[in-house]
Design an enzyme around this catalytic site. Sequence first.
Site, PDB file in Angstrom:
ATOM      1  N   LYS A  60     -18.247 -10.671   6.152  1.00 28.90           N
ATOM      2  CA  LYS A  60     -18.222  -9.619   7.185  1.00 28.90           C
ATOM      3  C   LYS A  60     -19.132  -8.445   6.783  1.00 28.90           C
ATOM      4  O   LYS A  60     -19.987  -8.022   7.554  1.00 28.90           O
ATOM      5  CB  LYS A  60     -16.792  -9.108   7.412  1.00 28.90           C
ATOM      6  CG  LYS A  60     -15.829 -10.181   7.880  1.00 28.90           C
ATOM      7  CD  LYS A  60     -14.445  -9.634   8.167  1.00 28.90           C
ATOM      8  CE  LYS A  60     -13.671  -9.165   6.951  1.00 28.90           C
ATOM      9  NZ  LYS A  60     -13.317 -10.233   5.981  1.00 28.90           N
ATOM     10  N   ARG A 112      -4.526 -12.445  -0.107  1.00 29.54           N
ATOM     11  CA  ARG A 112      -5.218 -11.931   1.094  1.00 29.54           C
ATOM     12  C   ARG A 112      -5.444 -13.050   2.113  1.00 29.54           C
ATOM     13  O   ARG A 112      -5.338 -12.828   3.322  1.00 29.54           O
ATOM     14  CB  ARG A 112      -6.563 -11.296   0.677  1.00 29.54           C
ATOM     15  CG  ARG A 112      -6.386  -9.885   0.127  1.00 29.54           C
ATOM     16  CD  ARG A 112      -7.484  -9.470  -0.837  1.00 29.54           C
ATOM     17  NE  ARG A 112      -8.820  -9.483  -0.298  1.00 29.54           N
ATOM     18  CZ  ARG A 112      -9.931  -9.475  -1.052  1.00 29.54           C
ATOM     19  NH1 ARG A 112      -9.830  -9.452  -2.378  1.00 29.54           N
ATOM     20  NH2 ARG A 112     -11.105  -9.468  -0.501  1.00 29.54           N
ATOM     21  N   ARG A 122     -14.522  -4.761  -7.120  1.00 31.16           N
ATOM     22  CA  ARG A 122     -13.366  -4.227  -6.398  1.00 31.16           C
ATOM     23  C   ARG A 122     -12.070  -4.590  -7.108  1.00 31.16           C
ATOM     24  O   ARG A 122     -11.955  -5.666  -7.672  1.00 31.16           O
ATOM     25  CB  ARG A 122     -13.347  -4.810  -4.979  1.00 31.16           C
ATOM     26  CG  ARG A 122     -13.902  -3.853  -3.960  1.00 31.16           C
ATOM     27  CD  ARG A 122     -14.087  -4.483  -2.628  1.00 31.16           C
ATOM     28  NE  ARG A 122     -12.913  -5.177  -2.092  1.00 31.16           N
ATOM     29  CZ  ARG A 122     -12.886  -5.736  -0.887  1.00 31.16           C
ATOM     30  NH1 ARG A 122     -13.964  -5.680  -0.114  1.00 31.16           N
ATOM     31  NH2 ARG A 122     -11.810  -6.343  -0.454  1.00 31.16           N
ATOM     32  N   ARG A 177      -6.382  -6.655  12.647  1.00 26.97           N
ATOM     33  CA  ARG A 177      -5.940  -7.800  11.843  1.00 26.97           C
ATOM     34  C   ARG A 177      -4.545  -8.247  12.230  1.00 26.97           C
ATOM     35  O   ARG A 177      -3.959  -9.096  11.540  1.00 26.97           O
ATOM     36  CB  ARG A 177      -5.922  -7.418  10.363  1.00 26.97           C
ATOM     37  CG  ARG A 177      -7.305  -7.320   9.812  1.00 26.97           C
ATOM     38  CD  ARG A 177      -7.298  -7.254   8.316  1.00 26.97           C
ATOM     39  NE  ARG A 177      -8.545  -6.688   7.911  1.00 26.97           N
ATOM     40  CZ  ARG A 177      -9.189  -7.031   6.822  1.00 26.97           C
ATOM     41  NH1 ARG A 177      -8.698  -7.933   6.017  1.00 26.97           N
ATOM     42  NH2 ARG A 177     -10.325  -6.460   6.524  1.00 26.97           N
ATOM     43  N   ARG A 184     -18.417 -11.442  -6.397  1.00 29.00           N
ATOM     44  CA  ARG A 184     -18.930 -10.269  -5.656  1.00 29.00           C
ATOM     45  C   ARG A 184     -19.047  -9.041  -6.566  1.00 29.00           C
ATOM     46  O   ARG A 184     -18.200  -8.762  -7.392  1.00 29.00           O
ATOM     47  CB  ARG A 184     -18.007  -9.920  -4.498  1.00 29.00           C
ATOM     48  CG  ARG A 184     -18.429  -8.599  -3.839  1.00 29.00           C
ATOM     49  CD  ARG A 184     -17.741  -8.316  -2.550  1.00 29.00           C
ATOM     50  NE  ARG A 184     -16.334  -8.592  -2.549  1.00 29.00           N
ATOM     51  CZ  ARG A 184     -15.608  -8.694  -1.439  1.00 29.00           C
ATOM     52  NH1 ARG A 184     -16.187  -8.564  -0.264  1.00 29.00           N
ATOM     53  NH2 ARG A 184     -14.323  -8.934  -1.516  1.00 29.00           N
TER      54      ARG A 184
HETATM   55  P1  AP5 Z   1     -18.666  -9.897   1.920  1.00 28.94           P
HETATM   56  O1  AP5 Z   1     -19.744  -9.712   2.938  1.00 28.94           O
HETATM   57  O2  AP5 Z   1     -18.350  -8.752   1.016  1.00 28.94           O
HETATM   58  O3  AP5 Z   1     -17.342 -10.465   2.627  1.00 28.94           O
HETATM   59  P2  AP5 Z   1     -16.231  -9.740   3.501  1.00 28.94           P
HETATM   60  O4  AP5 Z   1     -15.846 -10.680   4.591  1.00 28.94           O
HETATM   61  O5  AP5 Z   1     -16.685  -8.367   3.889  1.00 28.94           O
HETATM   62  O6  AP5 Z   1     -15.086  -9.715   2.433  1.00 28.94           O
HETATM   63  P3  AP5 Z   1     -13.958  -8.685   2.076  1.00 28.94           P
HETATM   64  O7  AP5 Z   1     -13.358  -9.178   0.797  1.00 28.94           O
HETATM   65  O8  AP5 Z   1     -14.467  -7.284   2.104  1.00 28.94           O
HETATM   66  O9  AP5 Z   1     -12.952  -8.911   3.229  1.00 28.94           O
HETATM   67  P4  AP5 Z   1     -11.472  -8.557   3.186  1.00 28.94           P
HETATM   68  O10 AP5 Z   1     -11.108  -8.730   4.600  1.00 28.94           O
HETATM   69  O11 AP5 Z   1     -10.670  -9.317   2.205  1.00 28.94           O
HETATM   70  O12 AP5 Z   1     -11.460  -7.094   2.576  1.00 28.94           O
HETATM   71  P5  AP5 Z   1     -11.392  -5.661   3.249  1.00 28.94           P
HETATM   72  O13 AP5 Z   1     -12.149  -4.739   2.425  1.00 28.94           O
HETATM   73  O14 AP5 Z   1     -11.715  -5.711   4.676  1.00 28.94           O
HETATM   74  O15 AP5 Z   1     -19.064 -11.176   1.057  1.00 28.94           O
HETATM   75  C1  AP5 Z   1     -18.269 -11.586  -0.030  1.00 28.94           C
HETATM   76  C2  AP5 Z   1     -19.195 -12.140  -1.139  1.00 28.94           C
HETATM   77  O16 AP5 Z   1     -19.851 -13.292  -0.645  1.00 28.94           O
HETATM   78  C3  AP5 Z   1     -20.312 -11.169  -1.547  1.00 28.94           C
HETATM   79  O17 AP5 Z   1     -20.518 -11.252  -2.920  1.00 28.94           O
HETATM   80  C4  AP5 Z   1     -21.551 -11.629  -0.779  1.00 28.94           C
HETATM   81  O18 AP5 Z   1     -22.754 -11.368  -1.460  1.00 28.94           O
HETATM   82  C5  AP5 Z   1     -21.281 -13.132  -0.670  1.00 28.94           C
HETATM   83  N1  AP5 Z   1     -21.781 -13.690   0.585  1.00 28.94           N
HETATM   84  C6  AP5 Z   1     -21.695 -13.133   1.836  1.00 28.94           C
HETATM   85  N2  AP5 Z   1     -22.263 -13.942   2.756  1.00 28.94           N
HETATM   86  C7  AP5 Z   1     -22.722 -15.035   2.064  1.00 28.94           C
HETATM   87  C8  AP5 Z   1     -23.377 -16.246   2.463  1.00 28.94           C
HETATM   88  N3  AP5 Z   1     -23.687 -16.503   3.748  1.00 28.94           N
HETATM   89  N4  AP5 Z   1     -23.673 -17.164   1.502  1.00 28.94           N
HETATM   90  C9  AP5 Z   1     -23.346 -16.928   0.172  1.00 28.94           C
HETATM   91  N5  AP5 Z   1     -22.720 -15.797  -0.267  1.00 28.94           N
HETATM   92  C10 AP5 Z   1     -22.400 -14.871   0.682  1.00 28.94           C
HETATM   93  O19 AP5 Z   1      -9.825  -5.358   3.117  1.00 28.94           O
HETATM   94  C11 AP5 Z   1      -9.253  -5.144   1.843  1.00 28.94           C
HETATM   95  C12 AP5 Z   1      -7.776  -4.839   1.992  1.00 28.94           C
HETATM   96  O20 AP5 Z   1      -7.595  -3.634   2.781  1.00 28.94           O
HETATM   97  C13 AP5 Z   1      -6.949  -5.902   2.728  1.00 28.94           C
HETATM   98  O21 AP5 Z   1      -6.532  -6.916   1.855  1.00 28.94           O
HETATM   99  C14 AP5 Z   1      -5.786  -5.061   3.261  1.00 28.94           C
HETATM  100  O22 AP5 Z   1      -4.851  -4.804   2.259  1.00 28.94           O
HETATM  101  C15 AP5 Z   1      -6.479  -3.750   3.629  1.00 28.94           C
HETATM  102  N6  AP5 Z   1      -6.922  -3.733   5.041  1.00 28.94           N
HETATM  103  C16 AP5 Z   1      -8.206  -3.856   5.481  1.00 28.94           C
HETATM  104  N7  AP5 Z   1      -8.245  -3.818   6.813  1.00 28.94           N
HETATM  105  C17 AP5 Z   1      -6.963  -3.669   7.227  1.00 28.94           C
HETATM  106  C18 AP5 Z   1      -6.353  -3.575   8.494  1.00 28.94           C
HETATM  107  N8  AP5 Z   1      -7.038  -3.658   9.644  1.00 28.94           N
HETATM  108  N9  AP5 Z   1      -5.014  -3.437   8.552  1.00 28.94           N
HETATM  109  C19 AP5 Z   1      -4.278  -3.360   7.439  1.00 28.94           C
HETATM  110  N10 AP5 Z   1      -4.787  -3.438   6.200  1.00 28.94           N
HETATM  111  C20 AP5 Z   1      -6.123  -3.602   6.087  1.00 28.94           C
END
Ligand code: AP5
Length: 297
Positions: free
Chosen positions: A91, A242, A231, A167, A202
Amino acid sequence: MAMACSGHMPVEAAKPQPRTHFLACDSPSNSRKIFASSLHFLGKDPAPCRRFHASHIKNAPFARRSKLALVAMAKPDPLKIMLSGAPASGKGTQCELITKKYGLVHIAAGDLLRAEVAAGSENGKRAKEYMEKGQLVPDEIVVMMVKERLLQSDSLENGWLLDGYPRSLSQATALQEFGLQADLFILLEVPEEILVERVVGRRLDPVTGRIYHLKYSPPETEEIAARLTRRFDDTEEKVKLRLRTHHQNVEAVLSMYKDITIKVNGDAPKENVFAQIDNALSKLLEQGKATSGSLAA
Ligand code: AP5
């Protein structure tokens, strides 16, 4: 896939654009006819209707100069996109590419929460407890945080790209109640076994905010490599939690956005994933142009 159509600004929307379209008419009565037919058009089709500022149309100025009248026709809304997917589905990586091309304001729920955690606020302290366990942070913290960011002037003016929100069904419902509606809901699909490897490898650049992967997207220089951070929830154990949370909620969220959802294969090089998204966004903009054209014809 059903995509809404409207008078979207073209891809160059990243640059400031005039927000009002004027149509030249040869007499005030003709201009009124066109004005009336545009309202008729809007009444018939709710999709473009969403994209027009009703008040703008109601207050459209009639400028009479000899036989020429100018009618303020319609003010196209900027794009409003939601990007969803499992943890590490890409994402954040795709958001970097989308904002670069389309100039949308990137609003990531996870980033907003991490900023609160880093600031040591009360909300941040509470949020961290849930993030550590891979659970959703309670709505009373997340919902208002995201709403306030969506309603800031840059988001309203340039359009937004919502990453990792909603979510849950309750978050989606809250957004709907605030009258905040997206044009497109993009779901990134990646097989589960790949996600764990992506999380573990990552790294983040605290200076530029860029996302790297030790194997798939390594840092360009030694200097960048030396300052990369990890992270606190990027461990194999936490990503599994997650993922469980994601699976518990994803279907309910999808059910809210059936009509505007596209599913994108995220298991491909990031440029190829972006090409699929770019294609969908370009089509959305093209449909918007066609609608503007039919209004002006
Ligand atoms: P990356 O692009 O960083 O992936 P991402 O989908 O953004 O992953 P996140 O881990 O940030 O998602 P998440 O939903 O778990 O975390 P969030 O911060 O939103 O890519 C990941 C890796 O893969 C990178 O190293 C990248 O280089 C590599 N990559 C990317 N694309 C690639 C490709 N095509 N090929 C190869 N490699 C690739 O949420 C964290 C926490 O916050 C949650 O667990 C929850 O506790 C809380 N939270 C967040 N949003 C909410 C909400 N709406 N409500 C309640 N709690 C929430």
